[in-house]
Design a protein around this motif. Structure first.
Motif, PDB file in Angstrom:
ATOM      1  N   CYS A  77       1.425  -1.086  -0.172  1.00 16.73           N
ATOM      2  CA  CYS A  77      -0.374  -0.119  -0.036  1.00 16.73           C
ATOM      3  C   CYS A  77       0.780   1.382   0.119  1.00 16.73           C
ATOM      4  O   CYS A  77       1.791   1.224   0.955  1.00 16.73           O
ATOM      5  CB  CYS A  77      -1.098  -0.463   1.368  1.00 16.73           C
ATOM      6  N   ALA A 100      -2.210  -1.629  -3.506  1.00 14.72           N
ATOM      7  CA  ALA A 100      -3.629  -0.314  -3.050  1.00 14.72           C
ATOM      8  C   ALA A 100      -2.634   0.573  -3.240  1.00 14.72           C
ATOM      9  O   ALA A 100      -1.662   0.560  -2.848  1.00 14.72           O
ATOM     10  CB  ALA A 100      -3.759  -1.029  -1.098  1.00 14.72           C
ATOM     11  N   SER A 124      -7.807  -0.158  -2.069  1.00 13.63           N
ATOM     12  CA  SER A 124      -7.689  -1.692  -1.668  1.00 13.63           C
ATOM     13  C   SER A 124      -8.336  -2.575  -1.569  1.00 13.63           C
ATOM     14  O   SER A 124      -9.700  -2.700  -1.792  1.00 13.63           O
ATOM     15  CB  SER A 124      -7.566  -0.669  -0.279  1.00 13.63           C
ATOM     16  N   LEU A 152      -7.300   2.733   6.246  1.00 14.57           N
ATOM     17  CA  LEU A 152      -7.613   2.132   6.318  1.00 14.57           C
ATOM     18  C   LEU A 152      -7.863   0.146   7.217  1.00 14.57           C
ATOM     19  O   LEU A 152      -8.445  -0.724   6.126  1.00 14.57           O
ATOM     20  CB  LEU A 152      -6.113   0.826   5.899  1.00 14.57           C
TER      21      LEU A 152
END
Length: 217
Positions: A77, A100, A124, A152
């Motif tokens: 990410c 992500a 994501s 997240l």
């Protein structure tokens, strides 16, 4: 939080770090991006030693060979836009990883040194039970990382969280330690002592996003 400070041991990593700091060399944006990418590869290699592996078998033209293969499901990410070259370096080594992307930027409501972190875009996969590699090249105040981590949380609870950075400041690292789970790992190429009054790392290297992709309005 467990901190893995790679520059404490001399290696070719120091060459790449010196080049991204050098104001003459860093003017070559392609070279700057590539150096960040190579640092990401080194961080990925070191990080991989902490992950889970299982025994597998590979058929060569001559025989069967038992091997130890990566077991963990990984999500890389990155915080846009500065995280993209670092993301690519990680992906070069974790080529089966999911990806992500999340935006986070400093908003100065009063046009002064005070700022808030604004998170606007998240793309994501589900993070439940996976290894999340959170890539941000500059760990300055740590506020962006904390804001992104909070955003997240709604996407699942990772098995482990690994922060991956190129340069960090002591103040920002202390801030992140207070807000991330205790079992978080920080993989960082090098650590500088301080921030200036605008919240930039000193000596640092400047604005990583601008150096990689050009200045913004």
């Amino acid at each position: 939080m467990k901190i893995h400070h790679l520059a404490q041991n001399n290696s070719v990593l120091n060459t790449f770090l010196s080049e991204i700091r050098d104001q003459k060399i860093q003017k070559d944006s392609m070279r700057f991006r590539r150096n960040i990418e190579r640092i990401g590869e080194i961080l990925a290699y070191e990080l991989s030693k902490s992950l889970s592996f299982h025994e597998g078998f590979v058929e060569t033209p001559l025989a069967t060979k038992n091997m130890h293969l990566l077991s963990d499901a990984i999500v890389v990410c990155s915080i846009l836009r500065a995280g993209l070259p670092l993301h690519q370096g990680l992906l070069n080594y974790f080529d089966k990883a999911e990806n992500a992307f999340i935006s986070a930027y400093r908003h100065h409501p009063n046009n002064d040194e005070h700022f808030d972190i604004v998170v606007e875009y998240v793309a994501s996969p589900n993070l439940e039970g996976k290894i999340m590699l959170l890539a941000d090249p500059m760990l300055a105040t740590g506020q962006s990382l904390v804001a992104v981590f909070e955003a997240l949380r709604k996407l699942g609870n990772p098995k482990e969280t690994h922060i991956v950075s190129v340069i960090g400041a002591q103040e920002g690292i202390r801030f992140v330690e207070k807000h991330f789970p205790e079992n978080t790992h920080l993989w960082i190429a090098t650590i500088d002592d301080q921030l200036n009054e605008k919240g930039y790392i000193v000596p640092g290297l400047g604005d990583a996003g601008d150096l990689a992709f050009g200045s913004k309005l």
